[in-house]
Design an enzyme around this catalytic site. Structure first.
Site, PDB file in Angstrom:
ATOM      1  N   CYS A   2       0.810  -1.215   0.000  1.00  0.00           N
ATOM      2  CA  CYS A   2       0.000   0.000   0.000  1.00  0.00           C
ATOM      3  C   CYS A   2       0.853   1.279   0.000  1.00  0.00           C
ATOM      4  O   CYS A   2       1.996   1.268   0.427  1.00  0.00           O
ATOM      5  CB  CYS A   2      -0.967   0.085   1.173  1.00  0.00           C
ATOM      6  SG  CYS A   2      -2.113  -1.280   1.251  1.00  0.00           S
ATOM      7  N   LYS A 590      11.094  -9.811 -18.796  1.00  0.00           N
ATOM      8  CA  LYS A 590      10.471 -10.111 -17.493  1.00  0.00           C
ATOM      9  C   LYS A 590       9.235 -10.971 -17.677  1.00  0.00           C
ATOM     10  O   LYS A 590       8.927 -11.805 -16.842  1.00  0.00           O
ATOM     11  CB  LYS A 590      10.118  -8.785 -16.805  1.00  0.00           C
ATOM     12  CG  LYS A 590       9.586  -8.925 -15.400  1.00  0.00           C
ATOM     13  CD  LYS A 590      10.694  -9.233 -14.407  1.00  0.00           C
ATOM     14  CE  LYS A 590      10.195  -9.470 -13.007  1.00  0.00           C
ATOM     15  NZ  LYS A 590      11.134 -10.286 -12.212  1.00  0.00           N
TER      16      LYS A 590
HETATM   17  C1  F6R Z   1      14.350 -16.071 -13.669  1.00  0.00           C
HETATM   18  C2  F6R Z   1      12.982 -15.759 -13.998  1.00  0.00           C
HETATM   19  C3  F6R Z   1      12.274 -16.646 -14.954  1.00  0.00           C
HETATM   20  C4  F6R Z   1      10.778 -16.697 -14.611  1.00  0.00           C
HETATM   21  C5  F6R Z   1      10.009 -17.476 -15.685  1.00  0.00           C
HETATM   22  C6  F6R Z   1       8.551 -17.613 -15.342  1.00  0.00           C
HETATM   23  O1  F6R Z   1      14.867 -15.160 -12.752  1.00  0.00           O
HETATM   24  O2  F6R Z   1      12.452 -14.788 -13.545  1.00  0.00           O
HETATM   25  O3  F6R Z   1      12.812 -17.920 -14.986  1.00  0.00           O
HETATM   26  O4  F6R Z   1      10.627 -17.321 -13.376  1.00  0.00           O
HETATM   27  O5  F6R Z   1      10.129 -16.819 -16.931  1.00  0.00           O
HETATM   28  O6  F6R Z   1       7.958 -16.356 -15.161  1.00  0.00           O
HETATM   29  P1  F6R Z   1       6.648 -16.174 -14.292  1.00  0.00           P
HETATM   30  O7  F6R Z   1       6.982 -16.510 -12.879  1.00  0.00           O
HETATM   31  O8  F6R Z   1       6.256 -14.750 -14.501  1.00  0.00           O
HETATM   32  O9  F6R Z   1       5.646 -17.139 -14.866  1.00  0.00           O
END
Ligand code: F6R
Length: 595
Positions: A2, A590
């Site tokens: 928050c 990301k």
């Molecule tokens: C490594 C990393 C990636 C994510 C993967 C899945 O540091 O961040 O291996 O964990 O691309 O991403 P999410 O968790 O957003 O499904």
């Protein structure tokens, strides 16, 4: 998390645009609901709802709001579901006071009952409303505002900060207890906020507030008083010279380092949230009755699934099938049906590989739950129910705080399923803090020598096996070195041939696995390799490993969580030594919304 922001100006004016911009800049702290209140003479204009800043601002025309004083709040739900009534700011019973908080008032439920019994009008389940009634209670008894806040502080347990104002007045008041709070002083106004990004576009003259301080803001001055005895505190304002980007990094060189240091606080927040989230029992009841349970994710989130499966078996005697999202379809889809449960784990909630597996599983009638960080993500919207990770934005591409909060969530679920007392888990944030502080020097000391190698291994066993995989992923992701994570006992079945003089092998050692780990260590050291152990102080590790990075005493499962912290730091320091930007490693993104 928050975020709050309050402003007092020297004349009636349109405050809407200032409040909207402040809210936008606090978005990283939460974004499931937004609200704004302006006070003009005897009137409070309060507009709030579920949604992101721009949606709520447009729907309620926040831009037109005017007054001499204004408050805005960004909510990340912990007490009370995201809803209009639970959104902040909140009014007191008569609508004379308006206030908003960030943080957690942990005795919220008890306080609400007291307020209702005392005849106050309680409209929501949110703990921000409790802050307002806690002050109202003493204003109604005839206390002045400072005295009312002092007494409210004694009633409100937890870590929080709040800002509050009254009609027909020219001031706002705020208090800090455990959550961030900064004052801004400008030409014809003063303001207060959870964090600098919302203040710096308005002024660079600030005063940092300490815990236990009550602030009074007038348009032309501020006053700080001690909550203990009401005495006046004198503190000179300071001038902020850093860039906005540096400020957003909270003084750390990179977002990754900041996010590593955020981990204890976000762990605290997810623990509080899970304690009261009714969905937890829904998920556990289904898991208990399921034929098979799958934990499904990719990359770092898959490593959390793997850790979860170890904890569920060790702590609750429940077998789980952890699976990489893309392997779920070819391997398990033909076998799943309505008797099975899948928990889909993803920081972003948008990873295509995970959403493909989810869609396929739903097609087979499987019960699908989600564990995600991003509120409003596809995963959070399409699963039967989901649990939030409460991390705020994770900006750095390498996941750190979202991984540890996934692991903390799995620990809570496994403890609850196993009928264990989750009180034991409350030590996690402090243990994480202790670990980050105590291992930093040792990790920095080994970095230059480890950094000379472009081939590394990171080994673990039992509960530390997923942490070894995660440490290896972090190392290769941001140092571009090859680092393989594996079960320590598998090393002798082939990779041992890579060991030459000085070759570094990292061992994450759980307190109950020392004899096996020591065997693995000796297989490396007797061939001239360097075995770097990460574990609790232990004579056997001291005697056999080349280096020991010491973790604080904890249960085997909590200890496994702590073991990932030095590995995150090592990958960060190595990345920096190599001249790379750990926040944005090459070739990566990301959120991976492609197959
Ligand atoms: C490594 C990393 C990636 C994510 C993967 C899945 O540091 O961040 O291996 O964990 O691309 O991403 P999410 O968790 O957003 O499904």
């Amino acid at each position: 998390m928050c975020g709050i922001f309050g402003i007092v100006t020297d004349k009636e004016q349109t405050l809407g645009p200032i409040l909207i911009e402040a809210a936008r800049r606090l978005t990283y702290r939460g974004y499931d609901s937004v609200g704004a209140a302006t006070i003009s003479g005897g009137k409070i204009d309060l507009r709030k709802d579920v949604g992101r800043v721009d949606e709520v601002a447009k729907k309620y025309n926040l831009a037109e709001m005017s007054g001499r004083r204004g408050i805005t709040q960004l909510r990340w739900a912990t007490f009370g579901e995201p809803s209009q009534v639970n959104a902040q700011p909140h009014l007191d019973s008569d609508g004379d006071l308006v206030g908003a908080h960030n943080g957690n008032v942990v005795n919220n439920v008890e306080l609400r009952q007291q307020f209702m019994a005392e005849g106050m009008t309680v409209r929501s389940h949110n703990d921000g409303e409790s802050c307002v009634h806690a002050v109202e209670r003493y204003i109604d008894k005839g206390c002045d505002f400072i005295e009312a806040i002092r007494r409210a502080h004694a009633d409100l347990q937890g870590d929080y900060a709040f800002v509050i104002g009254r009609v027909n007045d020219d001031k706002l008041f705020a208090i800090k207890k455990g959550s961030g709070l900064v004052i801004g002083i400008g030409q014809g106004f003063t303001c207060v906020s959870s964090d600098l990004p919302s203040i710096l576009p308005l002024t660079r003259t600030i005063v940092r507030v300490q815990d236990g301080e009550i602030i009074t803001l007038w348009a032309d001055r501020v006053e700080l008083r001690s909550v203990k005895d009401g005495s006046l505190i004198v503190r000179e304002p300071e001038l902020i010279t850093e860039t906005m980007e540096a400020v957003q990094k909270g003084g750390y060189a990179h977002f990754m380092l900041k996010e590593i240091h955020d981990q204890p606080q976000v762990a605290r927040e997810v623990l509080h949230m899970l304690e009261r989230n009714l969905q937890v029992q829904v998920v556990l009841d289904k898991i208990k009755r399921a034929r098979h349970v799958y934990f499904i994710g990719c990359g770092t989130s898959y490593h959390a699934c793997l850790a979860g499966s170890v904890y569920f078996a060790q702590l609750a005697g429940q077998a789980i099938i952890p699976v990489l999202a893309t392997q779920f379809i070819p391997q398990y889809l033909p076998a799943v049906g309505p008797q099975d449960v899948g928990l889909f784990v993803s920081q972003s909630g948008e990873t295509k590989d995970v959403l493909n597996a989810l869609q396929a599983a739903e097609g087979r009638g499987m019960t699908c739950f989600g564990l995600a960080n991003v509120i409003g993500s596809t995963l959070s919207k399409t699963t039967e129910c989901w649990l939030p990770l409460c991390c705020g934005y994770e900006i750095s591409v390498p996941a750190t705080k979202t991984f540890t909060n996934q692991v903390v969530t799995f620990l809570v679920l496994a403890y609850r399923l196993g009928g264990r007392d989750t009180k034991e888990l409350e030590q996690i944030p402090a243990l994480m803090e202790q670990t980050i502080d105590s291992v930093a020097a040792a990790v920095l000391a080994i970095t230059p020598s480890v950094n000379q190698w472009n081939d590394l291994y990171c080994l673990g066993y039992g509960a530390t096996y997923p942490m070894a995989l995660e440490g290896a992923l972090k190392l290769k992701e941001i140092t571009y070195a090859h680092c393989e994570g594996m079960l320590s006992t598998e090393f002798k079945h082939g990779p041992l041939s890579a060991v030459t003089r000085g070759f570094p092998v990292l061992f994450a050692a759980g307190p109950e696995d020392i004899p096996l780990i020591v065997s693995g260590i000796n297989e490396v050291t007797c061939r001239g390799g360097r075995a770097i152990a990460i574990g609790q102080e232990d004579a056997r590790l001291r005697a056999n490993a080349s280096d020991l990075i010491v973790l604080p005493e904890a249960t085997p499962q909590i200890s496994s969580l702590l073991a990932v912290l030095p590995l995150q730091l090592l990958s960060y320091y190595m990345s920096i030594s190599r001249g790379y930007d750990p926040d944005f490693p090459r070739n990566l993104s990301k959120t991976l919304t492609v197959d």
